[in-house]
Design a protein around this motif. Structure first.
Motif, mmCIF file in Angstrom:
data_model
loop_
_atom_site.group_PDB
_atom_site.id
_atom_site.type_symbol
_atom_site.label_atom_id
_atom_site.label_comp_id
_atom_site.label_asym_id
_atom_site.label_seq_id
_atom_site.Cartn_x
_atom_site.Cartn_y
_atom_site.Cartn_z
ATOM 1 N N LEU A 25 -2.506 3.383 8.396
ATOM 2 C CA LEU A 25 -1.953 3.455 7.179
ATOM 3 C C LEU A 25 -3.054 4.411 6.343
ATOM 4 O O LEU A 25 -2.961 5.074 5.381
ATOM 5 C CB LEU A 25 -1.885 1.927 6.859
ATOM 6 N N HIS A 55 -11.027 -6.651 1.972
ATOM 7 C CA HIS A 55 -9.842 -7.206 1.366
ATOM 8 C C HIS A 55 -8.687 -6.527 1.723
ATOM 9 O O HIS A 55 -7.474 -7.028 1.763
ATOM 10 C CB HIS A 55 -10.109 -7.329 -0.226
ATOM 11 N N ASP A 56 -8.453 -5.303 1.940
ATOM 12 C CA ASP A 56 -7.410 -4.443 2.108
ATOM 13 C C ASP A 56 -7.024 -4.667 3.646
ATOM 14 O O ASP A 56 -5.655 -5.172 4.032
ATOM 15 C CB ASP A 56 -7.430 -3.140 2.019
ATOM 16 N N LYS A 92 -3.013 -0.752 13.126
ATOM 17 C CA LYS A 92 -2.180 -0.367 12.129
ATOM 18 C C LYS A 92 -2.889 0.071 10.880
ATOM 19 O O LYS A 92 -2.310 0.832 10.079
ATOM 20 C CB LYS A 92 -1.174 -1.532 11.883
ATOM 21 N N VAL A 93 -3.502 -0.887 10.556
ATOM 22 C CA VAL A 93 -4.409 -0.661 9.182
ATOM 23 C C VAL A 93 -5.052 0.688 9.256
ATOM 24 O O VAL A 93 -5.039 1.621 8.266
ATOM 25 C CB VAL A 93 -5.509 -1.649 9.140
ATOM 26 N N THR A 136 -5.531 -8.350 3.634
ATOM 27 C CA THR A 136 -4.206 -8.511 3.114
ATOM 28 C C THR A 136 -3.327 -7.726 4.170
ATOM 29 O O THR A 136 -2.277 -8.456 4.285
ATOM 30 C CB THR A 136 -4.117 -7.634 1.680
ATOM 31 N N LEU A 137 -3.559 -6.696 4.767
ATOM 32 C CA LEU A 137 -2.633 -5.962 5.745
ATOM 33 C C LEU A 137 -2.354 -6.880 6.992
ATOM 34 O O LEU A 137 -1.279 -6.986 7.423
ATOM 35 C CB LEU A 137 -3.170 -4.726 5.836
ATOM 36 N N LEU A 138 -3.691 -7.368 7.392
ATOM 37 C CA LEU A 138 -3.308 -8.467 8.515
ATOM 38 C C LEU A 138 -2.649 -9.761 8.490
ATOM 39 O O LEU A 138 -1.792 -10.087 9.137
ATOM 40 C CB LEU A 138 -4.899 -8.806 9.008
ATOM 41 N N ARG A 185 -5.302 -11.473 -4.737
ATOM 42 C CA ARG A 185 -5.649 -10.052 -4.989
ATOM 43 C C ARG A 185 -5.584 -9.709 -6.356
ATOM 44 O O ARG A 185 -5.751 -8.721 -6.698
ATOM 45 C CB ARG A 185 -4.596 -9.241 -3.946
ATOM 46 N N TYR A 199 1.057 -1.120 0.081
ATOM 47 C CA TYR A 199 -0.106 0.018 -0.032
ATOM 48 C C TYR A 199 0.756 1.248 -0.034
ATOM 49 O O TYR A 199 0.848 2.089 0.887
ATOM 50 C CB TYR A 199 -0.956 -0.066 1.039
ATOM 51 N N GLY A 214 -3.402 -5.217 15.179
ATOM 52 C CA GLY A 214 -3.320 -5.167 13.537
ATOM 53 C C GLY A 214 -4.450 -4.230 12.719
ATOM 54 O O GLY A 214 -3.863 -3.363 11.880
ATOM 55 N N ARG A 246 0.019 -9.810 6.531
ATOM 56 C CA ARG A 246 1.325 -9.483 6.594
ATOM 57 C C ARG A 246 1.745 -9.367 8.216
ATOM 58 O O ARG A 246 3.039 -9.333 8.454
ATOM 59 C CB ARG A 246 1.377 -8.158 6.186
ATOM 60 N N GLU A 247 0.825 -9.402 9.321
ATOM 61 C CA GLU A 247 1.233 -9.605 10.534
ATOM 62 C C GLU A 247 0.923 -11.124 10.801
ATOM 63 O O GLU A 247 0.943 -11.338 12.396
ATOM 64 C CB GLU A 247 0.147 -8.838 11.424
#
Lengths: 134, 480
Positions: B478, B419-420, B474-475, B423-425, A104, A5, B471, B427-428
Motif C-alpha cells: 500500500l 501507527h499506520d 500488504k502494508v 491501524t492497517l493490521l 487515531r 488510506y 499483513g 483491519r486484518e
C-alpha cells in the motif's frame, strides 16, 4: 485494508505540501502527540492586512497526521485570519474524508490543534463543540 | 551456586577490561550448570530447549542453545479453547492477538474464579464473622499463598497485593525509598526501563536531591555490564532494573547483576512484569530484595498484581496508604500498624482480581513455566526468522537470539509510521502495539519516536505470526 488510506492521503504523506521551514516566520508553534510520538512545527508569515502570506511545517508522524498537516496548510495559505478562525476540527476531518477511529483522531487533529495554539493571540477562534468530531 | 558466578570477559578488578558484553552473552552458553532439577532460581539460565528437528527451531538459533532438555511442547490449539475471546469473529477468523506484553487474554478458569466471588461468596475480607466473609477471606489468602509459591517466595507474608507492577514500584519508592534515600545518594536504573520503573525514582530523587544513573544498552538492546560495574563503584543505595524488557525483549542476567549490586552494598529491585507470565521465576534464587509484577499480564484480571519483598524489609518500611485493614489499633492521634503484608493493603482490596490471579497462577502452573518459556522462545525464534525473511527492509530491534529475549519483537517498516502499521493490521484482525510502549527513553536511545511491537503468550501460534508477516507485506504494498 486501505479505505482509511485512500490514494489522496497517501499522496499527501509521500509528498507533503508546504513541507519545510520559513526564514523569518511571524509565528512558530510546536505540537506533539505523546501517544504516537507525532511532532509538528508550524510556521506562519502573516502580512499587514492579516492574511496568511506563507505557511510551512516540518515534523514526523503517521500518514494521517502528516496528510492532515499538508491539507490544512493548503487550506489556510492566502486566507485572512478572520477566515482561518472559522476552521474547526470537523473541517480537517472532512478534508481527510475518511472514517477515523477514536484512537487515531488525535493524529488527524494534531495539525488543527497546533494551528489554534499558534494563533491564539491573534484570532478569536469560533466556538467549537466540546465533542470531538466522530 | 554456579549460576551466580561471574563469567568470562570482565575482570572484577578492572571492569573496563572486557570490550564485549559478556554477562549478557554468556548466560546462553551451552551446558551452564544449574543446581539440580529444582534450581529454577535464575530463569535466565534454566531455559532448556527441545531436540533438534523441531519445526519451529531455526538453525540460526542453534549456536546459543543451552543444554538440551526434552520438554513436552505446549499445544496452543488446545490452550486457545480455554480462552473465550477466541470465539469472537474478526472477519471470519479469531483475533491474532499479539499484544500480550500490554495485557494478556484471560482463560475461562480465571473468569469463573472472578464470577464465583461475585456470585457465590461476595463479602469483604478480614472482617465478616459470617460464612461468606470467611470464604472470601480464605480465597483471598489462598491466592496470596499460590502467588508466593509461584514466584518462589519463602514466606507468603512477603506477598503484597497491588493493582499492577506500577503500584508495586511506587509503593517501594514512596516507603523504602523516601525513608532510605538521602541527599547525594545514587539510584542506578537502566535505559531499558518502563516508565513505571523510572518516574517513581524521579520523584524520590527530586524530593531527596539524590542522583539517578543509567546503565546504557548496546546495539542489540543488552545492558552494557562493564558500565554497570562502573556505576556500582559509586556505591548506589539501590539498583532497579527490569527482568525482561517490554520494549525490545532483552532478558537481563538478573542473578549475576544482583550479586554484583549486593557486593557493592546496594539493594536490588527487579521489575518482573514481563518475566513472571513467561518463564520460571524464583525470587529466592534470584536473591533480589524487591520483585514487582502485574497479574493482568499473567492471565489474571486487571487490577491484580503483587510486590514481593524480603520480610525484614517490609517490616522496616513505613506504610504506604493509611486506612482500614492496614491498622491494628487506631486512636485519635496514633495508630499501631497491622502486620505485613496487610500493613500495605489499606482499604478494601481488589478481592475478585486477587482470587482471579490465584486461578491464573494455577493455570500457568498446570502448563509448567519451563514449557511456557520454551513455547515462547520457539515462537520468538520463528518470528525473528520469518519477519526478517518475509518482510524485506523490516527493521528489528533487540537481541538477535531468541535465547536472549522474551516473547517481544519490536520492529519498524521504513517509511511507514508504526501507527499506520497497527491501524492497517487491525483491519486484518491482527492486534499489535504501536508507540513507545511506555519506554520513551529507550526509544530515544534507539533513535525512533515509535515502534510496532508483537508480543506472545501461551495461546500464541505460528499462524498468528504468519498472519503478521502477510499483513506487513500488504502494508508495504500500500505504501510502496
Amino acid at each position: 485494508m486501505d479505505d482509511l488510506y485512500r490514494a489522496e492521503i497517501l499522496e499527501h504523506y509521500r509528498h507533503p505540501h508546504n513541507f519545510g521551514s520559513l526564514d523569518h516566520p511571524d509565528v512558530v508553534q510546536e505540537g506533539s502527540n505523546p501517544l504516537c510520538g507525532d511532532r509538528l512545527t508550524l510556521m506562519l508569515d502573516i502580512d499587514e492586512q492579516g492574511r496568511v502570506d506563507e505557511v510551512a511545517f516540518t515534523g514526523r508522524g503517521c500518514a494521517i497526521s502528516q496528510a492532515s498537516a499538508s491539507m490544512l496548510t493548503d487550506l489556510i495559505r492566502g486566507k485572512q485570519l478572520s477566515e482561518v478562525a472559522k476552521i474547526g476540527r470537523k473541517d480537517i476531518v472532512d478534508e481527510l474524508g475518511i472514517e477515523i477511529s477514536p484512537a487515531r483522531l488525535k493524529c488527524a487533529l494534531l495539525s488543527v490543534d497546533t494551528l489554534r495554539r499558534a494563533l491564539e493571540d491573534r484570532v478569536t477562534w469560533q466556538a467549537e463543540t466540546e465533542e470531538e468530531p466522530a | 551456586m554456579a549460576i551466580g558466578e561471574r563469567r568470562t570477559g570482565a575482570d572484577p578488578a578492572n571492569p573496563r577490561s572486557g570490550t564485549t558484553i559478556p554477562a549478557a552473552l554468556d548466560i546462553l552458553e551451552p551446558g551452564t550448570a544449574v543446581d539440580g532439577p529444582d534450581a529454577v532460581a535464575d530463569c535466565d539460565v534454566a531455559v532448556p530447549r527441545t531436540g533438534a528437528g523441531t519445526a519451529l527451531d531455526p538453525a540460526s538459533d542453534a549456536p546459543d542453545a543451552p543444554a538440551a532438555v526434552e520438554l513436552d511442547p505446549l499445544d496452543p490449539v488446545a490452550i486457545r479453547r480455554d480462552f473465550p475471546v477466541f470465539e469472537r469473529d474478526f472477519g471470519g477468523r479469531p483475533v491474532a492477538y499479539l499484544d500480550t506484553a500490554a495485557t494478556s487474554l484471560k482463560p475461562r478458569s480465571v473468569i469463573e474464579a472472578v464470577d464465583g466471588y461475585n456470585t457465590r461468596y461476595t463479602a469483604n475480607v478480614h472482617r465478616g464473622i459470617y460464612r461468606m466473609g470467611e470464604e472470601a477471606t480464605a480465597a483471598y489468602e489462598a491466592a496470596r499463598e499460590k502467588v508466593g509459591r509461584f514466584i518462589g517466595a519463602p514466606d507468603r507474608h512477603e506477598i503484597v497485593f497491588v493493582r499492577n507492577a506500577t503500584e508495586a514500584i511506587n509503593l517501594v519508592a514512596a516507603t523504602w525509598g523516601r525513608k532510605n534515600i538521602g541527599a547525594g545518594d545514587t539510584i542506578v536504573l537502566t535505559e531499558l526501563e518502563h516508565h513505571s520503573n523510572l518516574v517513581p525514582w524521579q520523584f524520590v530523587a527530586q524530593e531527596k536531591d539524590a542522583d539517578l544513573e543509567f546503565v546504557p544498552i548496546d546495539a542489540q538492546g543488552r545492558l552494557v555490564q562493564d558500565a554497570f560495574d562502573a556505576l556500582l563503584r559509586t556505591k548506589p543505595k539501590l539498583v532497579a532494573f527490569t527482568h525482561v524488557s517490554n520494549g525490545v525483549g532483552t532478558i537481563n542476567p538478573v542473578r549475576d547483576m544482583v550479586d554484583r549490586a549486593h557486593a557493592a552494598g546496594a539493594l536490588v529491585l527487579v521489575d518482573g512484569a514481563q518475566a513472571v507470565p513467561h518463564m520460571p521465576v524464583n525470587v529466592a534464587g534470584l536473591d533480589c530484595d524487591f520483585y514487582a509484577f502485574s497479574g493482568h499480564k499473567a492471565l489474571g484480571p486487571t487490577g491484580s498484581g503483587a510486590l514481593w519483598a524480603r520480610r525484614e524489609l517490609l517490616e522496616a518500611m513505613p506504610p504506604y496508604m493509611g486506612g482500614g485493614e492496614m491498622i491494628r489499633e487506631v486512636h485519635l492521634r496514633s495508630t499501631v500498624y497491622n502486620d505485613v503484608p496487610w500493613k500495605f493493603e489499606a482499604g478494601t482490596p481488589d478481592i475478585a482480581a486477587a482470587i482471579g490471579l490465584g486461578a491464573a497462577v494455577d493455570y500457568l502452573t498446570a502448563l509448567g513455566m519451563d514449557r511456557v518459556r520454551e513455547h515462547e522462545r520457539l515462537l520468538t525464534a520463528y518470528a525473528l526468522d520469518t519477519l526478517a525473511r518475509g518482510v524485506p527492509g523490516l527493521t528489528l530491534y533487540g537481541p538477535r537470539s531468541a535465547y536472549q529475549r522474551g516473547g517481544v519483537v519490536s520492529f519498524n517498516l521504513p517509511g511507514v509510521h508504526p501507527h499506520d502499521v497497527a491501524t492497517l493490521l487491525d483491519r486484518e484482525g491482527i492486534a499489535v502495539r504501536a508507540g513507545h510502549h511506555c519506554t520513551q527513553p529507550l526509544h530515544e536511545r534507539l533513535g525512533e519516536a515509535a515502534t510496532a511491537r508483537a508480543s506472545f503468550g501461551v495461546y500464541s501460534t505460528t499462524d498468528d505470526i504468519d498472519r503478521l508477516v502477510a499483513g506487513l507485506r500488504k502494508v508495504q504494498q500500500l505504501f510502496a
